[in-house]
Enzyme design. Structure first.
Site, PDB file in Angstrom:
ATOM      1  N   HIS A  70       0.819  -1.221   0.000  1.00  0.00           N
ATOM      2  CA  HIS A  70       0.000   0.000   0.000  1.00  0.00           C
ATOM      3  C   HIS A  70       0.848   1.265   0.000  1.00  0.00           C
ATOM      4  CE1 HIS A  70       0.310   1.065   4.393  1.00  0.00           C
ATOM      5  NE2 HIS A  70       0.445  -0.242   4.546  1.00  0.00           N
ATOM      6  N   ASP A 188       6.237   2.147   6.247  1.00  0.00           N
ATOM      7  CA  ASP A 188       4.975   1.412   6.188  1.00  0.00           C
ATOM      8  C   ASP A 188       4.052   2.182   5.240  1.00  0.00           C
ATOM      9  OD1 ASP A 188       2.633   0.024   6.677  1.00  0.00           O
ATOM     10  OD2 ASP A 188       2.297   0.924   8.636  1.00  0.00           O
ATOM     11  N   GLU A 222      -5.241   1.323   2.779  1.00  0.00           N
ATOM     12  CA  GLU A 222      -4.932   0.278   3.755  1.00  0.00           C
ATOM     13  C   GLU A 222      -4.950   0.806   5.177  1.00  0.00           C
ATOM     14  OE1 GLU A 222      -2.635  -2.393   6.359  1.00  0.00           O
ATOM     15  OE2 GLU A 222      -2.286  -0.268   5.909  1.00  0.00           O
ATOM     16  N   GLU A 223      -4.443   2.019   5.382  1.00  0.00           N
ATOM     17  CA  GLU A 223      -4.328   2.546   6.740  1.00  0.00           C
ATOM     18  C   GLU A 223      -5.682   2.777   7.411  1.00  0.00           C
ATOM     19  OE1 GLU A 223      -1.846   2.546   8.506  1.00  0.00           O
ATOM     20  OE2 GLU A 223      -0.056   2.658   7.235  1.00  0.00           O
ATOM     21  N   HIS A 323       4.852   3.142  12.758  1.00  0.00           N
ATOM     22  CA  HIS A 323       3.952   4.281  12.968  1.00  0.00           C
ATOM     23  C   HIS A 323       4.588   5.363  13.841  1.00  0.00           C
ATOM     24  CE1 HIS A 323      -0.145   2.407  11.681  1.00  0.00           C
ATOM     25  NE2 HIS A 323       0.837   2.118  10.847  1.00  0.00           N
TER      26      HIS A 323
END
Length: 347
Positions: A70, A188, A222-223, A323
């Protein structure tokens, strides 16, 4: 078996992608950046939701494989123009507010202008607030953006064209260290998007026709949990989510290895795919570990929750401090790329 490809190309592409803002909901520029690169090798098309689907024709067209990564990241939106000329934020994705205090940001406006700022607490000055500076809770009520313009009121902000709903881009601080570590916000999952682009380049330049048609899916939500809930071709039977692994206390994930995730918060992944991945890693001398993530969901699990009838697996390089101030290593990216290629080529 050693797969020969240009790792520096993968890393350098990834660095440019990391510098391209793409918070969930504002990913068009980054998706286009990936599309322009992938189309050097294979045809691509957008899904209705703005994700990207790249198709590598294989010998078997009815039993397809899909690899997903993603491009959307954490970020924020402007929630309120405050009377003091500062901005209140609304979070995009899931993270601790404490991890963004002091972060440099950019606010793009609808009329094409961009303004810089800094995320600070409402009690940032120790000389004014004393002990409150340390004790104040870091949350959406007590954090604000100090805009780098002469603004002292809501009206001053409005004159700049800033409004509720404008996105807030976080400065990534991207840096490749001599030791091979890659430090950046939003590894990420851009560390894995670069892997998929590297796979496409490797397959094309070596004129490889995979045993079965393989799709590269670049998701963009996605998040917030629904990145690949739609847009998966009906002939796909296996779905590998290529996403960051989570090192930390009690975890086996490692920045210099790839992780085969056997279970996350949504449940266990497909046992046969897990066994195949382990077998391929051993046969190809790929450094790997097995791990379980207690607070994690992937594009593969999102697809299954949406009713997509696929077997699913999850692999990825270890990304420290997920994150937050993230870091991975070139070795982990290589190990993940190697394992993904091995799976694509497996009979």
């Amino acid at each position: 078996m050693a797969f020969k490809y240009d790792l520096d190309y993968i890393i350098n592409f990834g660095i440019e992608l990391l510098k391209t803002p793409s918070p969930t909901g504002d990913t068009k520029k980054a998706v286009k950046f990936v599309k322009d690169e992938l189309e050097k090798y294979y045809p691509c098309e957008y899904t209705r939701k703005g994700a990207l689907l790249c198709k590598i024709e294989g010998e078997n067209k009815d039993d397809a494989l899909l690899l997903s990564a993603h491009v959307d990241t954490l970020g924020a939106m402007v929630k309120e123009l405050k009377p003091n000329g500062r901005l209140k934020m609304s979070m995009l994705g899931g993270y601790s507010w404490a991890t963004v205090e002091g972060l440099e940001v950019t606010i793009p406006t609808e009329d094409g202008k961009e303004y810089t700022g800094t995320i600070m607490t409402t009690a940032a000055s120790s000389h004014v607030n004393g002990g409150l500076t340390q004790s104040i809770e870091r949350n959406d009520k007590n954090l604000e953006i100090r805009v780098d313009e002469v603004v002292k009121s809501k009206e001053d902000l409005e004159k700049l064209g800033i409004q509720v709903g404008d996105f807030v881009y976080y400065n990534t601080g991207t840096r490749l260290c001599n030791s091979g570590y890659l430090k950046s916000r939003h590894l990420d999952d851009k560390a894995c998007v670069m892997t998929l682009v590297g796979i496409a380049k490797y397959m094309k330049e070596n004129n490889i026709v995979p045993p079965r048609t393989t799709y590269l899916f670049i998701s963009n939500y996605e998040e917030v949990g629904h990145g690949s809930s739609a847009g998966v071709p009906k002939e796909v039977t296996e779905f590998i989510s290529v996403d960051m692994a989570a090192p930390g206390p009690g975890q086996t994930s490692d920045e210099q290895k790839t992780t085969i995730c056997v279970k996350d918060s949504t449940g266990p992944y497909d046992i046969d795919m897990k066994r195949k991945l382990i077998k391929l890693a051993k046969e190809n001398d790929i450094p790997y570990v097995l791990d379980i993530y207690p607070f994690y969901g992937s594009d593969a699990s999102a697809a299954q929750r949406a009713g997509v009838d696929v077997r699913a697996a999850l692999i990825g390089p270890g990304v420290d401090a997920s994150h937050s101030f993230e870091r991975t290593h070139k070795d982990g990216i290589k190990a993940t790329t190697d394992l993904a290629i091995a799976y694509v080529l497996a009979k």
